[in-house]
Design an enzyme around this catalytic site. Structure first.
Site, PDB file in Angstrom:
ATOM      1  N   CYS A  11     -31.804 -81.702  -2.731  1.00 33.69           N
ATOM      2  CA  CYS A  11     -30.688 -82.262  -1.978  1.00 33.69           C
ATOM      3  C   CYS A  11     -30.934 -82.010  -0.495  1.00 33.69           C
ATOM      4  O   CYS A  11     -31.246 -80.882  -0.098  1.00 33.69           O
ATOM      5  CB  CYS A  11     -29.362 -81.632  -2.409  1.00 33.69           C
ATOM      6  N   CYS A  14     -27.291 -81.229   3.629  1.00 29.75           N
ATOM      7  CA  CYS A  14     -26.953 -80.240   4.654  1.00 29.75           C
ATOM      8  C   CYS A  14     -28.099 -80.146   5.655  1.00 29.75           C
ATOM      9  O   CYS A  14     -28.976 -79.273   5.565  1.00 29.75           O
ATOM     10  CB  CYS A  14     -26.668 -78.881   4.009  1.00 29.75           C
ATOM     11  N   CYS A  87     -23.340 -76.359  -6.213  1.00 31.31           N
ATOM     12  CA  CYS A  87     -23.280 -76.552  -4.761  1.00 31.31           C
ATOM     13  C   CYS A  87     -22.300 -75.568  -4.125  1.00 31.31           C
ATOM     14  O   CYS A  87     -21.125 -75.507  -4.502  1.00 31.31           O
ATOM     15  CB  CYS A  87     -22.858 -77.981  -4.435  1.00 31.31           C
ATOM     16  N   TYR A 240      -3.092 -94.808  12.169  1.00 31.26           N
ATOM     17  CA  TYR A 240      -4.079 -94.374  11.177  1.00 31.26           C
ATOM     18  C   TYR A 240      -3.584 -93.066  10.544  1.00 31.26           C
ATOM     19  O   TYR A 240      -4.310 -92.075  10.458  1.00 31.26           O
ATOM     20  CB  TYR A 240      -5.463 -94.159  11.790  1.00 31.26           C
ATOM     21  N   ASN A 305      -5.848 -91.239  14.767  1.00 34.82           N
ATOM     22  CA  ASN A 305      -6.853 -90.544  13.965  1.00 34.82           C
ATOM     23  C   ASN A 305      -7.673 -91.601  13.221  1.00 34.82           C
ATOM     24  O   ASN A 305      -7.557 -91.749  12.013  1.00 34.82           O
ATOM     25  CB  ASN A 305      -6.167 -89.588  12.987  1.00 34.82           C
ATOM     26  N   CYS A 332     -13.569 -88.202  14.536  1.00 36.51           N
ATOM     27  CA  CYS A 332     -14.667 -87.631  13.744  1.00 36.51           C
ATOM     28  C   CYS A 332     -16.023 -88.118  14.253  1.00 36.51           C
ATOM     29  O   CYS A 332     -17.049 -87.869  13.610  1.00 36.51           O
ATOM     30  CB  CYS A 332     -14.495 -87.960  12.266  1.00 36.51           C
TER      31      CYS A 332
END
Length: 373
Positions: A11, A14, A87, A240, A305, A332
């Site tokens: 994986c 990250c 995980c 939002y 947002n 974000c």
């Protein structure tokens, strides 16, 4: 943070995992400052750190393998399952629940969907844990065919997972690289998962969005509420608004609060939370830009947002030309935030804070207070 999946190259999600966490946080702060230009009159609050592991309240597990030996995790480059039940990002409650869900796949004879052959039924398992340790489970299937078996075996699953509160089946008949479809079949009496954040109870319906890091989301809402409280506006829009996190944290007697969100599921959740809280926040389903451009008057303060793309040129232009005195912008994606700020030169960023919603990755949240110059 140590991860055996990363070491084994099973994986690669990250991307910053090999960096010490302090270095990650410093880098995110530096990136946000660079994107916003770091003007002299902008005050940066200390960044909000997250636990390095055990923070993710939502598991989106692709189901692969076989009915007798399913994998819960991701798909490899050939479309076959890679099991990631261990995980370390997930909350302890989610980690503890995943083995029982793997057993349930076999007990209910749910054939995992095989991407290369396009055969099978069960595509994804979506699991969310509330701050109280309750769980919401969604089976994403290709058709309604397995619903009867899932319903039949639910009592056994409840015995294995006593904290399981909401269970649903989401239908995704198309062969598409998406997590879920449009239709939801709720199998339990409970329709919502209660998310207790600070002193606000938020209700989460199966297709509603909620931040994946509850502790950092709580800090985000506290900071926004503090900024709004300092300015004491008589009217607030939360555009939002999702399930109403910002709106419900900013609502108080005598203040007109309106939340706008495209998702009808999220609006239903927000309305339920507002009704339970006993205050007058109003929530409507609709497009944020269309709502703003069509409103007869502007509020004193607007909270936005938006998704990663930002609020876009039309809403930015409306805010720039409106009478809105303050904007609280939760982003974000610092790049789209910078583009939107450039389109609103009269609304100057005065305070900003990085909140690390997503440790071990390059993603973070930036909360910014804008004030009309």
């Amino acid at each position: 943070m140590h991860c055996s999946y990363h070491e084994a190259q099973r994986c690669g999600s990250c991307t910053l995992i090999e960096q010490p966490y302090a270095v990650q946080l410093t880098g995110k702060q530096r990136h946000a400052q660079t994107q916003l230009g770091d003007p002299d009159d902008l005050e940066w609050l200390p960044p909000v750190a997250s636990p390095e592991a055990g923070f993710r309240n939502k598991a989106k597990m692709v189901v692969g393998g076989t009915t007798a030996n399913p994998t819960l995790g991701i798909l490899d480059a050939t479309g076959h399952g890679v099991d990631l039940r261990g995980c370390g990002l997930h909350t302890p409650g989610i980690q503890a629940a995943l083995p029982a869900l793997a057993d349930f796949v076999g007990a209910a004879r749910l054939a995992p969907y095989d991407v290369p052959s396009r055969r099978g039924e069960l595509k994804n398992l979506l699991l969310t844990e509330s701050p109280d340790g309750e769980l919401m489970l969604r089976f994403v299937t290709r058709s309604q065919e397995p619903v009867t078996r899932i319903r039949k075996h639910l009592p056994t699953l409840h015995d294995a997972l006593p904290t399981l509160r909401v269970v649903s089946v989401n239908l995704l008949p198309e062969h598409r690289a998406v997590v879920e479809g449009d239709r939801e079949i709720v199998l339990t009496e409970a329709q919502t998962l209660r998310m207790r954040v600070n002193d606000v109870d938020l209700h989460l319906r199966p297709q509603s969005f909620f931040q994946t890091n509850t502790d950092v989301a709580a800090a985000l809402y506290r900071q926004a509420r503090a900024w709004v409280g300092e300015r004491s506006p008589s009217s607030v829009w939360d555009l939002y608004c999702g399930v109403g996190g910002f709106a419900l944290h900013c609502a108080e007697p005598g203040r007109e609060v309106v939340g706008i969100e495209t998702s009808a599921e999220a609006v239903a959740s927000a309305r339920l939370s507002a009704a339970e809280a006993g205050h007058g926040a109003v929530f409507e389903a609709g497009d944020a830009t269309v709502f703003a451009l069509g409103a007869p008057a502007a509020p004193e303060l607007v909270v936005v947002n938006p998704p990663r793309r930002g609020i876009g040129p039309e809403l930015s232009r409306w805010l720039e030309e409106s009478s809105v005195e303050h904007v609280v912008y939760s982003s974000c994606h610092a790049g789209s935030l910078a583009r939107d700020l450039a389109a609103m030169p009269s609304l100057r960023p005065r305070r900003a804070q990085v909140l690390d919603m997503f440790p071990q990755t390059t993603h973070s949240e930036v909360l910014t207070l804008l004030e009309r110059a």
